[in-house]
Design a protein around this motif. Structure first.
Motif, mmCIF file in Angstrom:
data_model
loop_
_atom_site.group_PDB
_atom_site.id
_atom_site.type_symbol
_atom_site.label_atom_id
_atom_site.label_comp_id
_atom_site.label_asym_id
_atom_site.label_seq_id
_atom_site.Cartn_x
_atom_site.Cartn_y
_atom_site.Cartn_z
ATOM 1 N N VAL A 30 0.840 -1.200 0.000
ATOM 2 C CA VAL A 30 0.000 0.000 0.000
ATOM 3 C C VAL A 30 0.874 1.248 0.000
ATOM 4 C CG1 VAL A 30 -1.809 1.260 1.213
ATOM 5 C CG2 VAL A 30 -1.798 -1.262 1.237
ATOM 6 N N ASP A 31 1.688 1.404 1.018
ATOM 7 C CA ASP A 31 2.628 2.522 1.118
ATOM 8 C C ASP A 31 3.585 2.204 2.262
ATOM 9 O OD1 ASP A 31 1.230 3.032 3.479
ATOM 10 O OD2 ASP A 31 -0.034 4.560 2.550
ATOM 11 N N MET A 32 4.408 3.136 2.633
ATOM 12 C CA MET A 32 5.367 2.913 3.718
ATOM 13 C C MET A 32 4.960 3.657 4.984
ATOM 14 S SD MET A 32 7.519 0.707 2.736
ATOM 15 C CE MET A 32 8.768 0.851 4.013
ATOM 16 N N GLN A 33 3.645 3.841 5.163
ATOM 17 C CA GLN A 33 3.132 4.530 6.338
ATOM 18 C C GLN A 33 2.716 3.517 7.405
ATOM 19 O OE1 GLN A 33 3.066 7.687 6.874
ATOM 20 N NE2 GLN A 33 2.942 8.797 4.950
ATOM 21 N N PRO A 34 3.032 3.767 8.674
ATOM 22 C CA PRO A 34 2.566 2.881 9.748
ATOM 23 C C PRO A 34 1.058 3.048 9.950
ATOM 24 C CG PRO A 34 3.671 4.799 10.672
ATOM 25 C CD PRO A 34 3.853 4.898 9.183
ATOM 26 N N ARG A 35 0.344 1.943 9.967
ATOM 27 C CA ARG A 35 -1.122 1.994 10.017
ATOM 28 C C ARG A 35 -1.666 1.030 11.071
ATOM 29 N NH1 ARG A 35 -3.497 4.462 5.661
ATOM 30 N NH2 ARG A 35 -2.105 5.092 3.973
ATOM 31 N N HIS A 36 -2.876 1.333 11.541
ATOM 32 C CA HIS A 36 -3.570 0.408 12.439
ATOM 33 C C HIS A 36 -3.812 -0.915 11.709
ATOM 34 C CE1 HIS A 36 -4.577 2.818 15.947
ATOM 35 N NE2 HIS A 36 -4.917 3.825 15.172
ATOM 36 N N PRO A 37 -3.471 -2.052 12.331
ATOM 37 C CA PRO A 37 -3.825 -3.347 11.746
ATOM 38 C C PRO A 37 -5.268 -3.703 12.104
ATOM 39 C CG PRO A 37 -2.565 -3.693 13.750
ATOM 40 C CD PRO A 37 -2.630 -2.188 13.535
ATOM 41 N N GLY A 38 -6.216 -2.998 11.460
ATOM 42 C CA GLY A 38 -7.623 -3.178 11.785
ATOM 43 C C GLY A 38 -8.089 -4.606 11.616
ATOM 44 N N GLN A 39 -7.526 -5.305 10.617
ATOM 45 C CA GLN A 39 -7.911 -6.699 10.390
ATOM 46 C C GLN A 39 -7.558 -7.554 11.611
ATOM 47 O OE1 GLN A 39 -5.281 -5.167 8.981
ATOM 48 N NE2 GLN A 39 -5.249 -5.377 6.747
ATOM 49 N N LEU A 40 -6.388 -7.264 12.205
ATOM 50 C CA LEU A 40 -5.943 -8.025 13.370
ATOM 51 C C LEU A 40 -6.805 -7.699 14.584
ATOM 52 C CD1 LEU A 40 -3.860 -10.058 14.306
ATOM 53 C CD2 LEU A 40 -2.319 -8.161 14.864
ATOM 54 N N TYR A 41 -7.195 -6.426 14.735
ATOM 55 C CA TYR A 41 -8.090 -6.054 15.831
ATOM 56 C C TYR A 41 -9.376 -6.876 15.748
ATOM 57 C CZ TYR A 41 -5.272 -1.725 16.182
ATOM 58 O OH TYR A 41 -4.247 -0.812 16.319
ATOM 59 N N GLU A 42 -9.941 -6.937 14.537
ATOM 60 C CA GLU A 42 -11.191 -7.668 14.372
ATOM 61 C C GLU A 42 -11.005 -9.161 14.601
ATOM 62 O OE1 GLU A 42 -14.237 -6.446 11.462
ATOM 63 O OE2 GLU A 42 -12.662 -5.223 10.580
ATOM 64 N N ALA A 43 -9.910 -9.715 14.093
ATOM 65 C CA ALA A 43 -9.664 -11.147 14.260
ATOM 66 C C ALA A 43 -9.602 -11.517 15.743
ATOM 67 C CB ALA A 43 -8.368 -11.543 13.560
ATOM 68 N N LEU A 79 -24.837 -11.116 16.578
ATOM 69 C CA LEU A 79 -25.049 -9.912 15.775
ATOM 70 C C LEU A 79 -24.661 -8.656 16.538
ATOM 71 C CD1 LEU A 79 -28.474 -10.509 13.956
ATOM 72 C CD2 LEU A 79 -26.172 -10.827 13.059
ATOM 73 N N PHE A 80 -25.107 -8.563 17.786
ATOM 74 C CA PHE A 80 -24.858 -7.357 18.579
ATOM 75 C C PHE A 80 -23.362 -7.143 18.791
ATOM 76 C CE2 PHE A 80 -24.302 -5.067 22.590
ATOM 77 C CZ PHE A 80 -25.111 -3.967 22.382
ATOM 78 N N TYR A 81 -22.651 -8.185 19.160
ATOM 79 C CA TYR A 81 -21.213 -8.081 19.447
ATOM 80 C C TYR A 81 -20.431 -7.720 18.193
ATOM 81 C CZ TYR A 81 -16.546 -9.647 21.018
ATOM 82 O OH TYR A 81 -15.216 -9.726 21.335
ATOM 83 N N ILE A 82 -20.641 -8.484 17.124
ATOM 84 C CA ILE A 82 -19.842 -8.290 15.916
ATOM 85 C C ILE A 82 -20.043 -6.910 15.323
ATOM 86 C CG2 ILE A 82 -19.642 -8.978 13.484
ATOM 87 C CD1 ILE A 82 -19.855 -11.857 14.360
ATOM 88 N N PHE A 83 -21.311 -6.489 15.196
ATOM 89 C CA PHE A 83 -21.555 -5.240 14.485
ATOM 90 C C PHE A 83 -21.417 -4.003 15.371
ATOM 91 C CE2 PHE A 83 -23.388 -8.415 11.650
ATOM 92 C CZ PHE A 83 -22.721 -8.050 10.491
ATOM 93 N N THR A 84 -21.498 -4.167 16.682
ATOM 94 C CA THR A 84 -21.135 -3.063 17.561
ATOM 95 C C THR A 84 -19.627 -2.813 17.463
ATOM 96 O OG1 THR A 84 -22.933 -3.488 19.128
ATOM 97 C CG2 THR A 84 -21.055 -2.217 19.934
ATOM 98 N N PHE A 85 -18.865 -3.897 17.530
ATOM 99 C CA PHE A 85 -17.411 -3.755 17.377
ATOM 100 C C PHE A 85 -17.081 -3.214 15.997
ATOM 101 C CE2 PHE A 85 -13.128 -5.175 16.430
ATOM 102 C CZ PHE A 85 -12.453 -4.831 17.595
ATOM 103 N N ARG A 86 -17.782 -3.734 14.985
ATOM 104 C CA ARG A 86 -17.526 -3.281 13.613
ATOM 105 C C ARG A 86 -17.784 -1.780 13.470
ATOM 106 N NH1 ARG A 86 -17.842 -5.123 8.172
ATOM 107 N NH2 ARG A 86 -17.081 -3.344 6.975
ATOM 108 N N PHE A 87 -18.827 -1.278 14.125
ATOM 109 C CA PHE A 87 -19.154 0.146 14.040
ATOM 110 C C PHE A 87 -17.992 0.991 14.548
ATOM 111 C CE2 PHE A 87 -20.778 4.176 15.521
ATOM 112 C CZ PHE A 87 -21.693 4.542 14.551
ATOM 113 N N PHE A 88 -17.433 0.627 15.710
ATOM 114 C CA PHE A 88 -16.392 1.457 16.315
ATOM 115 C C PHE A 88 -15.024 1.225 15.683
ATOM 116 C CE2 PHE A 88 -19.664 1.491 19.649
ATOM 117 C CZ PHE A 88 -19.768 2.866 19.839
ATOM 118 N N ILE A 89 -14.746 0.021 15.206
ATOM 119 C CA ILE A 89 -13.445 -0.247 14.598
ATOM 120 C C ILE A 89 -13.284 0.517 13.284
ATOM 121 C CG2 ILE A 89 -14.035 -2.240 13.163
ATOM 122 C CD1 ILE A 89 -10.912 -1.854 15.363
#
Length: 302
Positions: free
Chosen positions: A204-217, A248-258
């Motif tokens: 993507v680029d050489m910028q440090p970024r949040h590993p959002g995929q890992l947070y969700e996993a 549903l509540f857990y996954i999509f509440t977390f998804r909203f904030f992530i």
């Protein structure tokens, strides 16, 4: 050789320190650039993303099979379930991405419509090549599997809430591996950050970024653990709708904030108060909360 060094070697990753003065200057970040393909057999390559999907589905298959066995549900009623779930997730996730995120591409031309249905890319010159389904949306996959389970229940005669609760218990483990697949693909990346665990996605680029995929996993793996503990302590709650609602509540509440840690996926989301992922999460949060509370009240009477 340390475990971290071994894993980094296998995935073609490393640790790097950015020079001071820029974003995160002086911090040690993870340089992330794994090969897309895990291994080859002859001329056939097997991508990490596909393997993560398969592992996630296989583990969910084994979990639900065990639940059916403990609940003394006949084997012949279990066997069709995997195909219903697989097709429901795949079709729903694909249509969800194409319709909600890229309608201008997939719904405005014949080539786009074909690419929505088939795992191919059509070249401007008229040729085509296999790409796999590049673009799957979790909201669409959730809607797809719910519809598939309704059809499954109509065919088998099993109780709807028993079936969706069992699937809800296993969902977290599949969702975890799907997000690990996104991580291996360096897709659905996070915003630029200076947190010390940031990933630098080289593709993507050489910028440090949040590993959002890992947070969700991690969050979805935790969901599976929570579900399993509750089930072991209160197995009679299966069939009340509680596990379905909690899922549903857990996954999509977390998804909203992530989503606040992620880059927008499509240009039209720029400047919006809430992005498409957040807007699509709200109905699932409300429905999940309703059935979680309703299921809990029903369970107290058992």
């Amino acid at each position: 050789m340390s475990v971290l060094t071994t894993v980094s070697s296998i995935l073609n990753t490393s640790l790097t320190t950015l020079p001071s003065g820029g974003v995160g200057g002086g911090f040690l970040f993870i340089l992330w650039n794994p090969d897309l393909e895990a291994f080859h057999i002859g001329g056939l390559g097997f991508r990490w993303y596909s393997l993560c999907w398969l592992v996630g589905l296989l583990l969910a298959y084994l979990v639900v099979k065990q639940l059916y066995k403990e609940q003394k549900i006949k084997d012949e009623l279990f066997e069709p379930l995997f195909m219903y779930c697989f097709l429901g997730i795949l079709i729903g996730a694909r249509l969800g991405h194409c319709i909600f995120y890229q309608p201008d591409y997939f719904l405005t031309s014949w080539n786009g419509f074909l690419e929505m249905l088939l795992p191919i890319h059509i070249d401007p010159q008229g040729g085509w090549h296999m790409t796999g389904y590049q673009g799957l949306a979790s909201h669409g996959g959730t809607a797809g599997i719910i519809l598939a389970l309704i059809l499954y229940v109509r065919k088998t005669g099993l109780g709807l809430w028993r079936v969706v609760d069992n699937i809800g218990i296993a969902t977290g483990i599949t969702a975890c591996f799907i997000r690990l697949g996104n991580l291996m693909n360096s897709e659905i990346i996070g915003r630029v950050t200076d947190v010390p665990w940031a990933f630098i996605f080289e593709r993507v680029d050489m910028q440090p970024r949040h590993p959002g995929q890992l947070y969700e996993a991690i969050a979805y793996a935790l969901l599976f653990v929570i579900m399993w503990i509750i089930y072991r302590r209160r197995p009679q709650m299966v069939g009340t709708g509680f596990f379905f609602g909690l899922c549903l509540f857990y996954i999509f509440t977390f998804r909203f904030f992530i989503e606040y840690t992620k880059e927008v996926q499509e240009a039209f989301e720029e400047g919006l108060l809430f992005d498409m992922g957040q807007l699509l999460s709200v109905p699932f949060v409300l429905v999940g909360g309703w059935y979680m509370v309703k299921g809990w009240k029903k369970a107290q009477k058992l």
